[in-house]
Design a protein around this motif. Structure first.
Motif, PDB file in Angstrom:
ATOM      1  N   ARG A  61      11.890   4.248  24.316  1.00  0.00           N
ATOM      2  CA  ARG A  61      12.873   5.255  24.737  1.00  0.00           C
ATOM      3  C   ARG A  61      13.838   5.566  23.603  1.00  0.00           C
ATOM      4  O   ARG A  61      14.231   6.734  23.407  1.00  0.00           O
ATOM      5  N   TYR A  62      14.244   4.533  22.858  1.00  0.00           N
ATOM      6  CA  TYR A  62      15.117   4.772  21.714  1.00  0.00           C
ATOM      7  C   TYR A  62      14.489   5.799  20.771  1.00  0.00           C
ATOM      8  O   TYR A  62      15.131   6.772  20.350  1.00  0.00           O
ATOM      9  N   TRP A  63      13.226   5.585  20.409  1.00  0.00           N
ATOM     10  CA  TRP A  63      12.567   6.485  19.468  1.00  0.00           C
ATOM     11  C   TRP A  63      12.379   7.877  20.071  1.00  0.00           C
ATOM     12  O   TRP A  63      12.542   8.899  19.369  1.00  0.00           O
ATOM     13  N   TYR A  64      12.037   7.934  21.341  1.00  0.00           N
ATOM     14  CA  TYR A  64      11.875   9.235  21.993  1.00  0.00           C
ATOM     15  C   TYR A  64      13.173  10.036  21.910  1.00  0.00           C
ATOM     16  O   TYR A  64      13.174  11.215  21.511  1.00  0.00           O
ATOM     17  N   GLU A  65      14.274   9.398  22.270  1.00  0.00           N
ATOM     18  CA  GLU A  65      15.546  10.112  22.276  1.00  0.00           C
ATOM     19  C   GLU A  65      16.013  10.425  20.857  1.00  0.00           C
ATOM     20  O   GLU A  65      16.633  11.465  20.617  1.00  0.00           O
ATOM     21  N   ALA A  66      15.730   9.541  19.901  1.00  0.00           N
ATOM     22  CA  ALA A  66      16.094   9.805  18.515  1.00  0.00           C
ATOM     23  C   ALA A  66      15.346  11.028  17.984  1.00  0.00           C
ATOM     24  O   ALA A  66      15.921  11.877  17.285  1.00  0.00           O
ATOM     25  N   PHE A  67      14.055  11.135  18.316  1.00  0.00           N
ATOM     26  CA  PHE A  67      13.275  12.294  17.869  1.00  0.00           C
ATOM     27  C   PHE A  67      13.834  13.599  18.443  1.00  0.00           C
ATOM     28  O   PHE A  67      13.801  14.643  17.788  1.00  0.00           O
TER      29      PHE A  67
END
Length: 287
Positions: A61-67
């Protein structure tokens, strides 16, 4: 670019499935399991499989939201973050003194999202970025965070060392944010963390002592998507010196991580007993 503009529900679900798969495949990442064992007070074998899977879903989720952040309306995004009234009051009280505020947080939740809330609701802030190779990757990373409203100083290779630049911002009454639970180098301060020895950065305590700025432990964790929360703890007493203040910061981190273990994204060796021979040789040599 595809992730940024894909339908939120479909893309978020895809990242959630990928994270869950990574967390269950062969028991999940070995180092993550070892780290979580300290947090929940058990052996690596007894760490619940569901916790490891949840941790990897949180990391995905961190990476999804960062993207997606650069393509989002940042004011709307910040509105998904909840900060309880007492925590806001602690932050505002520290800011009102006019001597600057240092917010130190571990690698939990989405620290970029926490930064977006801060920029949208209080003020911009300064932080550091580890220099990456190739240089083009580092430049893209800096541009990404500057697009969110952050001021970035390179940790190394800049025109000036970052400590002086951060101190200058604090003397102007501004905010500095620093990730604070991992520093396996000669400048790291020995601390006890979840009952075992490791090292943490000295920078937050040193800056507070030198400038008179308030040092506050901060924590960000996920709630039901797309929601999240920020906690702002009691000010750390830095009159006790760098070592004791850093230990107090470690204790605050530990309490918050224990409350939200799945959102701690520490997949690397942290504790002394997990250091590789190369890490140990470098640290002992530096000392």
């Amino acid at each position: 670019a595809g992730v940024r503009h894909a339908p939120d529900g479909l893309a978020r679900a895809a990242f959630d499935r990928i994270g869950g798969y990574a967390g269950r495949r062969h028991g999940g990442p070995e180092q993550l399991r070892r780290n979580l064992a300290r947090v929940v007070g058990t052996t690596r074998e007894q760490v619940p499989d569901d916790l490891v899977a949840d941790a990897m879903r949180s990391y995905a989720r961190y990476w999804y939201e960062a993207f997606r952040l650069p393509a989002q309306d940042l004011a709307e995004t910040a509105a998904t973050v909840d900060v309880p009234a007492p925590d806001r009051a602690r932050l505002d009280a520290a800011l009102s003194r006019g001597k600057g505020v240092i917010l130190s947080l571990p690698h939990t939740g989405n620290w970029d999202m926490a930064g977006v809330w801060l920029v949208q609701n209080r003020a911009s802030f300064a932080t550091v970025a580890e220099r990456l190779r190739p240089e083009s990757l580092f430049n893209r990373f800096v541009e990404y965070r500057e697009s969110l409203g952050f001021e970035i100083f390179p940790l190394s290779g800049g025109e000036q060392p970052p400590f002086g630049q951060l101190a200058a911002r604090l003397r102007e009454g501004k905010i500095v944010c620093l990730l604070g639970e991992r520093d396996l180098a000669r400048h790291g301060v020995p601390v006890t963390f979840f009952g075992e020895k490791t090292r943490m950065p000295a920078g937050s305590a040193r800056l507070a002592i030198e400038t008179g700025a308030a040092l506050l432990p901060v924590h960000h964790w996920f709630t039901d998507a797309p929601g999240s929360m920020i906690g702002c703890g009691e000010e750390i007493d830095v009159s006790v010196g760098v070592e004791a203040a850093t230990q107090a910061l470690a204790d605050a981190f530990a309490a918050n991580i224990a409350a939200h273990p799945a959102d701690w994204h520490m997949l690397q060796p942290l504790w002394e007993s997990d250091w590789t021979d190369r890490q140990r040789a470098r640290i002992v040599g530096d000392a």
